[in-house]
Design a protein around this motif. Structure first.
Motif, PDB file in Angstrom:
ATOM      1  N   ILE A 156       0.840  -1.205   0.000  1.00  0.00           N
ATOM      2  CA  ILE A 156       0.000   0.000   0.000  1.00  0.00           C
ATOM      3  C   ILE A 156       0.874   1.254   0.000  1.00  0.00           C
ATOM      4  CG2 ILE A 156      -1.663   1.358   1.336  1.00  0.00           C
ATOM      5  CD1 ILE A 156      -2.895  -1.251   2.295  1.00  0.00           C
ATOM      6  N   ILE A 157       1.920   1.248   0.828  1.00  0.00           N
ATOM      7  CA  ILE A 157       2.831   2.397   0.896  1.00  0.00           C
ATOM      8  C   ILE A 157       3.498   2.630  -0.465  1.00  0.00           C
ATOM      9  CG2 ILE A 157       4.990   3.260   1.887  1.00  0.00           C
ATOM     10  CD1 ILE A 157       4.193   1.834   4.496  1.00  0.00           C
ATOM     11  N   GLU A 158       3.932   1.550  -1.108  1.00  0.00           N
ATOM     12  CA  GLU A 158       4.558   1.665  -2.425  1.00  0.00           C
ATOM     13  C   GLU A 158       3.590   2.246  -3.452  1.00  0.00           C
ATOM     14  OE1 GLU A 158       6.196  -2.059  -3.618  1.00  0.00           O
ATOM     15  OE2 GLU A 158       7.733  -2.078  -2.048  1.00  0.00           O
ATOM     16  N   ILE A 159       2.351   1.777  -3.439  1.00  0.00           N
ATOM     17  CA  ILE A 159       1.340   2.269  -4.380  1.00  0.00           C
ATOM     18  C   ILE A 159       1.040   3.740  -4.134  1.00  0.00           C
ATOM     19  CG2 ILE A 159      -1.073   2.082  -5.097  1.00  0.00           C
ATOM     20  CD1 ILE A 159       0.775  -0.095  -6.189  1.00  0.00           C
ATOM     21  N   VAL A 160       0.954   4.125  -2.871  1.00  0.00           N
ATOM     22  CA  VAL A 160       0.711   5.533  -2.535  1.00  0.00           C
ATOM     23  C   VAL A 160       1.827   6.409  -3.085  1.00  0.00           C
ATOM     24  CG1 VAL A 160       0.602   7.206  -0.643  1.00  0.00           C
ATOM     25  CG2 VAL A 160      -0.673   5.064  -0.481  1.00  0.00           C
ATOM     26  N   ILE A 161       3.073   5.982  -2.885  1.00  0.00           N
ATOM     27  CA  ILE A 161       4.227   6.752  -3.372  1.00  0.00           C
ATOM     28  C   ILE A 161       4.221   6.841  -4.895  1.00  0.00           C
ATOM     29  CG2 ILE A 161       6.749   6.787  -3.566  1.00  0.00           C
ATOM     30  CD1 ILE A 161       6.835   5.522  -0.757  1.00  0.00           C
ATOM     31  N   LEU A 162       4.022   5.709  -5.561  1.00  0.00           N
ATOM     32  CA  LEU A 162       4.021   5.685  -7.027  1.00  0.00           C
ATOM     33  C   LEU A 162       2.879   6.530  -7.594  1.00  0.00           C
ATOM     34  CD1 LEU A 162       4.782   1.894  -7.700  1.00  0.00           C
ATOM     35  CD2 LEU A 162       6.311   3.827  -8.138  1.00  0.00           C
ATOM     36  N   SER A 163       1.720   6.479  -6.954  1.00  0.00           N
ATOM     37  CA  SER A 163       0.566   7.249  -7.421  1.00  0.00           C
ATOM     38  C   SER A 163       0.817   8.742  -7.304  1.00  0.00           C
ATOM     39  CB  SER A 163      -0.690   6.871  -6.628  1.00  0.00           C
ATOM     40  OG  SER A 163      -0.995   5.509  -6.784  1.00  0.00           O
ATOM     41  N   LEU A 164       1.388   9.149  -6.184  1.00  0.00           N
ATOM     42  CA  LEU A 164       1.691  10.571  -5.981  1.00  0.00           C
ATOM     43  C   LEU A 164       2.775  11.043  -6.934  1.00  0.00           C
ATOM     44  CD1 LEU A 164       1.584  10.793  -2.069  1.00  0.00           C
ATOM     45  CD2 LEU A 164      -0.150  11.549  -3.705  1.00  0.00           C
ATOM     46  N   VAL A 165       3.779  10.209  -7.147  1.00  0.00           N
ATOM     47  CA  VAL A 165       4.858  10.556  -8.088  1.00  0.00           C
ATOM     48  C   VAL A 165       4.291  10.711  -9.498  1.00  0.00           C
ATOM     49  CG1 VAL A 165       6.947   9.695  -9.237  1.00  0.00           C
ATOM     50  CG2 VAL A 165       6.733   9.523  -6.754  1.00  0.00           C
ATOM     51  N   GLN A 166       3.448   9.766  -9.908  1.00  0.00           N
ATOM     52  CA  GLN A 166       2.830   9.824 -11.232  1.00  0.00           C
ATOM     53  C   GLN A 166       1.953  11.066 -11.373  1.00  0.00           C
ATOM     54  OE1 GLN A 166       2.814   8.407 -14.157  1.00  0.00           O
ATOM     55  NE2 GLN A 166       0.951   9.331 -14.963  1.00  0.00           N
ATOM     56  N   GLY A 167       1.072  11.274 -10.414  1.00  0.00           N
ATOM     57  CA  GLY A 167       0.119  12.372 -10.504  1.00  0.00           C
ATOM     58  C   GLY A 167       0.773  13.730 -10.518  1.00  0.00           C
ATOM     59  N   VAL A 168       1.774  13.923  -9.673  1.00  0.00           N
ATOM     60  CA  VAL A 168       2.447  15.221  -9.585  1.00  0.00           C
ATOM     61  C   VAL A 168       3.368  15.464 -10.769  1.00  0.00           C
ATOM     62  CG1 VAL A 168       4.108  16.582  -8.250  1.00  0.00           C
ATOM     63  CG2 VAL A 168       2.284  15.329  -7.067  1.00  0.00           C
ATOM     64  N   SER A 169       4.121  14.447 -11.176  1.00  0.00           N
ATOM     65  CA  SER A 169       5.144  14.666 -12.196  1.00  0.00           C
ATOM     66  C   SER A 169       4.633  14.550 -13.632  1.00  0.00           C
ATOM     67  CB  SER A 169       6.307  13.682 -11.996  1.00  0.00           C
ATOM     68  OG  SER A 169       5.863  12.341 -12.067  1.00  0.00           O
ATOM     69  N   GLU A 170       3.470  13.931 -13.847  1.00  0.00           N
ATOM     70  CA  GLU A 170       2.959  13.744 -15.210  1.00  0.00           C
ATOM     71  C   GLU A 170       2.684  15.077 -15.897  1.00  0.00           C
ATOM     72  OE1 GLU A 170       2.071  12.375 -18.668  1.00  0.00           O
ATOM     73  OE2 GLU A 170       2.417  10.866 -17.107  1.00  0.00           O
ATOM     74  N   PHE A 171       2.162  16.040 -15.171  1.00  0.00           N
ATOM     75  CA  PHE A 171       1.733  17.288 -15.796  1.00  0.00           C
ATOM     76  C   PHE A 171       2.641  18.476 -15.484  1.00  0.00           C
ATOM     77  CE2 PHE A 171      -2.096  14.645 -15.345  1.00  0.00           C
ATOM     78  CZ  PHE A 171      -2.387  14.498 -16.694  1.00  0.00           C
ATOM     79  N   LEU A 172       3.682  18.238 -14.707  1.00  0.00           N
ATOM     80  CA  LEU A 172       4.699  19.257 -14.481  1.00  0.00           C
ATOM     81  C   LEU A 172       5.874  18.970 -15.407  1.00  0.00           C
ATOM     82  CD1 LEU A 172       4.728  19.544 -10.573  1.00  0.00           C
ATOM     83  CD2 LEU A 172       3.438  20.910 -12.229  1.00  0.00           C
TER      84      LEU A 172
END
Length: 255
Positions: free
Chosen positions: A5-21
């Motif tokens: 769960i912790i890994e998924i949370v980190i990956l999701s936040l990394v994807q969401g923040v960095s995809e559009f920046l």
């Protein structure tokens, strides 16, 4: 279970923040997964992360997208601008070259070089707008620039904003062009990843839903923040961030 769960949370936040920046989501996902040896970064999770971002950008621009039936010109430009990425991306995918590019040394150099190019392109004051200045020739050139984002570290958002700035669009409209081109790009990435995932044995579980939901939320608020930010400030903070990341990667690689 908690670790997953912790890994998924980190990956999701990394994807969401960095995809559009303008900082490269693929580079961040590769580096984070490699450095921390994540076990949850499967093909199906990759599909879920991209799907969350795709749903977020569609939801954010739902009014503009709903109005595309009355704006055939913009719809046509989005399609034509995405053709170079689809053609070259599929070619690299079929030949396997896309995986060769997923190297931290490449990521370090592209993060630095294309960050500097973004800085140079953003320094001038331009005022062209999508409504009056975006045409077939310009969108095809921007689409060609976008193909460079197939190299991790370049950043799809970064290179499309850079290209739009080179063609003298203001920061807000440059970002909007980038976001609109993200829709077919994310759709294509999701389809290719899903195709690979289907060929393997997989099981839908709660991690998939967590990845989609968190990627959606982080992507949505990132787009909202970025469009508000870009109206007031330059892109220098993202350039500085890229330089710092590149230096850290160089230290890790060459130390």
């Amino acid at each position: 279970m908690l670790t997953n769960i912790i890994e998924i949370v980190i990956l999701s936040l990394v994807q969401g923040v960095s995809e559009f920046l303008p900082i490269s989501s693929s580079a961040h996902l590769i580096v984070v997964s490699s450095l921390y040896e994540f076990k949850s970064n499967s093909l199906l999770i990759d599909v879920s992360l991209h799907l969350g971002s795709l749903l977020a950008i569609i939801f954010f621009f739902r009014k503009e997208l709903a109005d595309l039936k009355n704006n055939q010109r913009l719809l046509s430009l989005m399609i034509f601008g995405s053709i170079p990425l689809i053609v070259i991306g599929y070619t690299l995918y079929k030949t396997g070259l896309i995986y060769i590019l997923r190297d931290i040394k490449i990521i370090a150099w592209t993060t630095l070089i294309f960050g500097i190019i973004l800085y140079i392109a953003d320094k001038c004051r331009f005022d062209k707008k999508i409504s009056s200045n975006l045409n077939l020739k310009v969108i095809l050139y921007i689409g060609l620039f976008q193909t460079l984002s197939l190299i991790p570290g370049v950043s799809r958002a970064g290179i499309t904003i850079t290209a739009a700035r080179i063609f003298r669009f203001n920061r807000f409209d440059s970002s909007k062009i980038s976001f609109l081109l993200a829709i077919p790009a994310l759709a294509g990435a999701s389809i290719l990843s899903l195709k690979d995932a289907i060929s393997q044995s997989f099981e839908f579980n709660y991690l998939i839903f967590i990845a989609i939901a968190l990627s959606f939320l982080s992507s949505y608020f990132t787009v909202k923040f970025f469009l508000e930010y870009i109206n007031k400030f330059s892109l220098s903070v993202f350039v500085f961030y890229r330089i710092v990341v590149a230096i850290i990667l160089f230290i890790i690689i060459y130390n």
